[in-house]
Design an enzyme around this catalytic site. Structure first.
Site, PDB file in Angstrom:
ATOM      1  N   HIS A 313       0.860  -1.192   0.000  1.00  0.00           N
ATOM      2  CA  HIS A 313       0.000   0.000   0.000  1.00  0.00           C
ATOM      3  C   HIS A 313       0.888   1.231   0.000  1.00  0.00           C
ATOM      4  O   HIS A 313       1.946   1.228   0.632  1.00  0.00           O
ATOM      5  CB  HIS A 313      -0.910   0.009   1.241  1.00  0.00           C
ATOM      6  CG  HIS A 313      -2.078   0.910   1.089  1.00  0.00           C
ATOM      7  ND1 HIS A 313      -2.025   2.240   1.394  1.00  0.00           N
ATOM      8  CD2 HIS A 313      -3.328   0.671   0.621  1.00  0.00           C
ATOM      9  CE1 HIS A 313      -3.194   2.786   1.138  1.00  0.00           C
ATOM     10  NE2 HIS A 313      -4.004   1.857   0.656  1.00  0.00           N
ATOM     11  N   ASP A 371      -7.928  -5.733   0.301  1.00  0.00           N
ATOM     12  CA  ASP A 371      -8.392  -6.553  -0.825  1.00  0.00           C
ATOM     13  C   ASP A 371      -7.951  -8.000  -0.753  1.00  0.00           C
ATOM     14  O   ASP A 371      -8.439  -8.834  -1.507  1.00  0.00           O
ATOM     15  CB  ASP A 371      -7.907  -5.936  -2.142  1.00  0.00           C
ATOM     16  CG  ASP A 371      -8.608  -4.630  -2.398  1.00  0.00           C
ATOM     17  OD1 ASP A 371      -9.791  -4.538  -2.048  1.00  0.00           O
ATOM     18  OD2 ASP A 371      -7.973  -3.704  -2.922  1.00  0.00           O
TER      19      ASP A 371
HETATM   20  N1  CMC Z   1       3.974  -7.484  -4.845  1.00  0.00           N
HETATM   21  C1  CMC Z   1       5.297  -7.471  -5.055  1.00  0.00           C
HETATM   22  N2  CMC Z   1       6.089  -6.400  -4.912  1.00  0.00           N
HETATM   23  C2  CMC Z   1       5.508  -5.264  -4.529  1.00  0.00           C
HETATM   24  C3  CMC Z   1       4.115  -5.181  -4.288  1.00  0.00           C
HETATM   25  C4  CMC Z   1       3.358  -6.356  -4.449  1.00  0.00           C
HETATM   26  N3  CMC Z   1       2.025  -6.341  -4.243  1.00  0.00           N
HETATM   27  N4  CMC Z   1       3.795  -3.918  -3.920  1.00  0.00           N
HETATM   28  C5  CMC Z   1       4.943  -3.229  -3.938  1.00  0.00           C
HETATM   29  N5  CMC Z   1       5.973  -4.034  -4.307  1.00  0.00           N
HETATM   30  C6  CMC Z   1       7.402  -3.691  -4.377  1.00  0.00           C
HETATM   31  C7  CMC Z   1       7.705  -2.857  -5.616  1.00  0.00           C
HETATM   32  O1  CMC Z   1       8.050  -3.686  -6.708  1.00  0.00           O
HETATM   33  C8  CMC Z   1       8.862  -2.024  -5.124  1.00  0.00           C
HETATM   34  O2  CMC Z   1      10.014  -2.845  -5.106  1.00  0.00           O
HETATM   35  P1  CMC Z   1      11.471  -2.230  -5.512  1.00  0.00           P
HETATM   36  O3  CMC Z   1      11.739  -1.208  -4.444  1.00  0.00           O
HETATM   37  O4  CMC Z   1      12.372  -3.386  -5.489  1.00  0.00           O
HETATM   38  O5  CMC Z   1      11.289  -1.626  -6.860  1.00  0.00           O
HETATM   39  C9  CMC Z   1       8.508  -1.736  -3.661  1.00  0.00           C
HETATM   40  O6  CMC Z   1       7.688  -2.835  -3.259  1.00  0.00           O
HETATM   41  C10 CMC Z   1       7.772  -0.437  -3.435  1.00  0.00           C
HETATM   42  O7  CMC Z   1       6.596  -0.459  -4.233  1.00  0.00           O
HETATM   43  P2  CMC Z   1       5.986   0.770  -5.014  1.00  0.00           P
HETATM   44  O8  CMC Z   1       5.364   0.275  -6.282  1.00  0.00           O
HETATM   45  O9  CMC Z   1       6.985   1.883  -5.101  1.00  0.00           O
HETATM   46  O10 CMC Z   1       4.860   1.209  -4.004  1.00  0.00           O
HETATM   47  P3  CMC Z   1       3.646   2.148  -4.345  1.00  0.00           P
HETATM   48  O11 CMC Z   1       3.345   2.878  -3.102  1.00  0.00           O
HETATM   49  O12 CMC Z   1       3.898   2.981  -5.558  1.00  0.00           O
HETATM   50  O13 CMC Z   1       2.488   1.127  -4.724  1.00  0.00           O
HETATM   51  C11 CMC Z   1       0.602  -0.275  -4.606  1.00  0.00           C
HETATM   52  C12 CMC Z   1       1.450   0.773  -3.882  1.00  0.00           C
HETATM   53  C13 CMC Z   1      -0.683  -0.544  -3.794  1.00  0.00           C
HETATM   54  C14 CMC Z   1       0.187   0.251  -5.991  1.00  0.00           C
HETATM   55  C15 CMC Z   1       1.420  -1.570  -4.748  1.00  0.00           C
HETATM   56  O14 CMC Z   1       1.808  -2.047  -3.483  1.00  0.00           O
HETATM   57  C16 CMC Z   1       0.664  -2.652  -5.512  1.00  0.00           C
HETATM   58  O15 CMC Z   1       0.628  -2.619  -6.749  1.00  0.00           O
HETATM   59  N6  CMC Z   1       0.041  -3.639  -4.785  1.00  0.00           N
HETATM   60  C17 CMC Z   1      -0.745  -4.663  -5.435  1.00  0.00           C
HETATM   61  C18 CMC Z   1      -2.100  -4.092  -5.825  1.00  0.00           C
HETATM   62  C19 CMC Z   1      -3.019  -3.910  -4.632  1.00  0.00           C
HETATM   63  O16 CMC Z   1      -3.179  -4.805  -3.815  1.00  0.00           O
HETATM   64  N7  CMC Z   1      -3.656  -2.731  -4.592  1.00  0.00           N
HETATM   65  C20 CMC Z   1      -4.669  -2.439  -3.571  1.00  0.00           C
HETATM   66  C21 CMC Z   1      -4.311  -1.284  -2.709  1.00  0.00           C
HETATM   67  S1  CMC Z   1      -5.416  -1.205  -1.280  1.00  0.00           S
HETATM   68  C22 CMC Z   1      -6.938  -0.837  -1.923  1.00  0.00           C
HETATM   69  C23 CMC Z   1      -7.044   0.572  -2.380  1.00  0.00           C
HETATM   70  O17 CMC Z   1      -6.928   1.494  -1.550  1.00  0.00           O
HETATM   71  O18 CMC Z   1      -7.300   0.782  -3.581  1.00  0.00           O
END
Ligand code: CMC
Length: 436
Positions: A313, A371
């Site tokens: 998140h 989720d």
């Molecule tokens: N699985 C694997 N790796 C992950 C995941 C995941 N679900 N989420 C983040 N990472 C890794 C990402 O690859 C990155 O790694 P590195 O530093 O090596 O490049 C690191 O963790 C930081 O991630 P980020 O993408 O910079 O984090 P963000 O804040 O931009 O993204 C997120 C947040 C929710 C988009 C992401 O965690 C994600 O895509 N999760 C899966 C989708 C999901 O479950 N979304 C629902 C969110 S809760 C409901 C809502 O409020 O909508």
């Protein structure tokens, strides 16, 4: 906003004059630096793609402490609301700032109930869609179309219009989601029953048909209501910011909420519950619990795009408090239905355990979000996977409206208009086509 005595000073290494920037204190949470005069005084913008460090507004509605894993609606912890209140009380809280007393609750429930039906003509509009359309494609269209049906509540600057649009949206979303579902099933729409609770009425419209009544199961109705409460608001997330930005142009409330629905659809946001359940299904097909290791390897592989859906998140760097409550609800629902041996639930528990012990997830502070378990609960209730995000939209509608109203009432609100760092071609001349 409370100004702080402390000022932030921005200085430049090329000798340009430094600038003092005011600091504001919130009631809780990080202070913010006011950069509004930055461009005027320095000719420079700030650069913050994805808004990692930017507060786009001040708000009194929802507070998240991502490190502690804390979520408050108007100051009340989500756990207490989920235990002690129903969804309509939560709507009242988000819209008007406080929980209703008994009389206010009766009045609010009556007002919402009296708007649950949609214009009869909307079913003909719905018929224009293909039967196999994704429910979120249909919902984006239906919500946007409300402005074509309810002309007397489209002036965003008129508080009376905003109030009636808010009530209509909260009341009609369950009807629209159920209609979108029935349409894809080729079944007749069920009219709302206003003597039922908000959640029970939704389940009636989903699961009854003209030949069979919906027999209410209190555990399942309570679970549905809890799903609504947990998804009702979440401060300045992508869809809420979309609603604010869209509404900031002065467009009508229905159009602004339709923009939120469209944004929510994405798998990184509201679409994650559908994606999480599909992921569990894929692992199950690969061989189930034994294949978790292989799946986690793919997730960790830098060259793969596979993510552990329902994990991670932007704000929570701890267990999402909503996920804890949803996990509890999951146990209750599966227990009530005698499904405790449900293979996808067992798989989800095993996957969560392994991920929470794996250094990849631990070091990145990736925990289950709401989720991860909500899909299992909804599937057990009988909601088809494709409808999950539409149910999220139904629940989030009240948050979107509360945030939109707050923005319109804010004397500092302006049309949202971010700036950019331009890195494209400098001015050049067009050559005749034969010379390009
Ligand atoms: N699985 C694997 N790796 C992950 C995941 C995941 N679900 N989420 C983040 N990472 C890794 C990402 O690859 C990155 O790694 P590195 O530093 O090596 O490049 C690191 O963790 C930081 O991630 P980020 O993408 O910079 O984090 P963000 O804040 O931009 O993204 C997120 C947040 C929710 C988009 C992401 O965690 C994600 O895509 N999760 C899966 C989708 C999901 O479950 N979304 C629902 C969110 S809760 C409901 C809502 O409020 O909508």
């Amino acid at each position: 906003m409370n100004s702080s005595d402390v000022k932030a000073t921005l200085s430049f290494s090329d000798g340009s004059p430094s600038m003092d920037l005011p600091l504001y204190k919130g009631s809780i949470g990080p202070d913010v630096i006011d950069i509004r005069k930055l461009y005027g005084q320095t000719g420079k913008f700030t650069y913050d793609p994805g808004f990692l460090s930017t507060a786009s507004c001040n708000s009194t509605i929802t507070y998240i402490d991502g490190d502690k894993g804390e979520l408050l609606y108007r100051g009340y912890p989500i756990e207490q609301l989920a235990e002690n209140c129903d969804f309509l009380e939560t709507c009242h809280l988000l819209l008007y700032g406080d929980l209703p007393d008994a009389a206010q609750k009766l009045d609010f429930t009556a007002r919402v109930s009296s708007h649950t039906m949609v214009h009869e003509q909307m079913q003909f509009f719905l018929r224009g869609f293909r039967r196999d359309a994704h429910p979120m494609a249909i919902m984006t269209g239906l919500v946007g179309a409300l402005s074509a049906f309810y002309h007397d509540s489209t002036d965003i600057n008129n508080p009376v219009h905003r109030e009636i649009a808010a009530i209509r949206l909260i009341a009609k979303m369950p009807t629209l989601v159920a209609m979108a579902y029935k349409y894809t099933q080729g079944q007749p729409y069920m009219y709302p029953k206003n003597n039922l609770s908000y959640a029970a009425n939704f389940m009636h419209m989903m699961f009854a048909n003209p030949c069979e009544e919906y027999v209410q199961n209190d555990v399942l109705v309570r679970a549905m209501d809890r799903i609504f409460i947990l998804h009702a608001d979440h401060e300045q997330n992508a869809s809420t910011s979309t609603v604010r930005l869209c509404g900031s142009s002065g467009t009508n409330p229905f159009a602004a909420i339709a923009a939120g629905v469209a944004c929510l659809w994405g798998p990184a946001h509201g679409g994650a519950n559908e994606a999480a359940l599909n992921m569990l299904g894929d692992i199950q097909k690969m061989g189930g619990v034994e294949k978790i290791g292989e799946f986690i390897k793919q997730v960790k592989d830098k060259n793969s795009t596979v993510k552990l859906m329902g994990f991670g998140h932007r704000v929570y760097k701890n267990y999402d408090p909503r996920a804890k409550l949803m996990r509890e609800t999951c146990h209750e629902v599966l227990g009530a239905l005698g499904l405790h041996d449900d293979p996808l639930f067992k798989l989800a528990m095993a996957l969560e355990k392994i991920a929470l012990e794996d250094d990849y997830f631990v070091s990145r502070k990736l925990y289950p979000n709401v989720d991860f378990y909500s899909g299992i609960v909804q599937r057990a209730i009988g909601i088809p996977v494709q409808l999950f995000t539409a149910i999220f939209a139904l629940a989030r509608t009240v948050g979107w409206i509360a945030q939109l109203n707050e923005m319109i009432g804010d004397p500092e609100y302006k049309i949202g208009r971010p700036r950019q760092l331009y890195v494209g071609a400098q001015q050049r001349s067009v050559k005749p086509v034969g010379q390009r």
